[in-house]
Design an enzyme around this catalytic site. Structure first.
Site, PDB file in Angstrom:
ATOM      1  N   ARG A  27      14.072  43.036  36.888  1.00 23.88           N
ATOM      2  CA  ARG A  27      14.194  43.999  37.989  1.00 23.88           C
ATOM      3  C   ARG A  27      12.810  44.371  38.499  1.00 23.88           C
ATOM      4  O   ARG A  27      11.894  44.602  37.708  1.00 23.88           O
ATOM      5  CB  ARG A  27      14.917  45.252  37.507  1.00 23.88           C
ATOM      6  N   ASP A  28      12.667  44.440  39.804  1.00 18.25           N
ATOM      7  CA  ASP A  28      11.400  44.861  40.395  1.00 18.25           C
ATOM      8  C   ASP A  28      11.214  46.349  40.117  1.00 18.25           C
ATOM      9  O   ASP A  28      12.152  47.134  40.282  1.00 18.25           O
ATOM     10  CB  ASP A  28      11.411  44.581  41.898  1.00 18.25           C
ATOM     11  N   ILE A  29      10.015  46.752  39.698  1.00 19.61           N
ATOM     12  CA  ILE A  29       9.780  48.171  39.385  1.00 19.61           C
ATOM     13  C   ILE A  29       9.568  49.008  40.643  1.00 19.61           C
ATOM     14  O   ILE A  29       9.573  50.229  40.569  1.00 19.61           O
ATOM     15  CB  ILE A  29       8.602  48.370  38.405  1.00 19.61           C
ATOM     16  N   ASN A  83       5.626  35.950  48.695  1.00 16.58           N
ATOM     17  CA  ASN A  83       4.407  36.422  49.353  1.00 16.58           C
ATOM     18  C   ASN A  83       3.266  35.501  48.944  1.00 16.58           C
ATOM     19  O   ASN A  83       3.115  35.189  47.768  1.00 16.58           O
ATOM     20  CB  ASN A  83       4.101  37.859  48.940  1.00 16.58           C
ATOM     21  N   HIS A  96       5.873  34.047  42.121  1.00 20.86           N
ATOM     22  CA  HIS A  96       7.147  34.702  41.816  1.00 20.86           C
ATOM     23  C   HIS A  96       7.962  34.797  43.095  1.00 20.86           C
ATOM     24  O   HIS A  96       7.438  34.729  44.196  1.00 20.86           O
ATOM     25  CB  HIS A  96       6.940  36.084  41.186  1.00 20.86           C
ATOM     26  N   HIS A  98      11.003  36.975  45.151  1.00 22.25           N
ATOM     27  CA  HIS A  98      11.766  38.215  45.289  1.00 22.25           C
ATOM     28  C   HIS A  98      13.170  37.827  45.740  1.00 22.25           C
ATOM     29  O   HIS A  98      13.328  37.146  46.758  1.00 22.25           O
ATOM     30  CB  HIS A  98      11.142  39.129  46.353  1.00 22.25           C
TER      31      HIS A  98
END
Length: 109
Positions: A27-29, A83, A96, A98
């Site tokens: 999970r993205d923080i 990105n 990575h 998203h």
């Protein structure tokens, strides 16, 4: 693996939502969507520009892992973002992906 890389450490020690040989999802923080996961490869390459460092079969498995992660998260419609470089919004220099779905904030339409 780079010992001082945050995403290498998350790969080794993080709270994984999903994992397979060579890839994890977490999970993205700082989520920008209702569902916001990061897919992180074990192989340390700094940016998408370096994706050619992956053997062809490993690159294919990585893309399949991204798609399967979205499916397992219950996402039918979603966005996949990479990105590239500081000007492209990259702040952690370990490739990575998203994976985002549901209500999104701060993302162009």
């Amino acid at each position: 693996m780079q010992p001082d890389c945050l995403f290498c450490r998350i790969y080794r020690e993080g709270d994984h939502v999903r994992s397979t040989d060579g890839f994890v999802a977490v999970r993205d923080i700082n989520p920008r969507a209702e569902t916001h996961l990061l897919v992180i490869p074990e192989r340390h390459v700094e940016t998408f520009r370096d994706v050619g460092e992956f053997p062809e079969d490993e690159a294919k498995r990585m893309l399949e892992f991204v798609a399967d992660t979205a499916q397992e998260a219950g996402l039918e419609d979603y966005r996949v973002v990479v990105n590239v470089g500081p000007g492209g919004g990259q702040s952690i220099f370990h490739l990575h992906w998203h994976v985002m779905g549901g209500q999104m904030s701060g993302m162009p339409g």
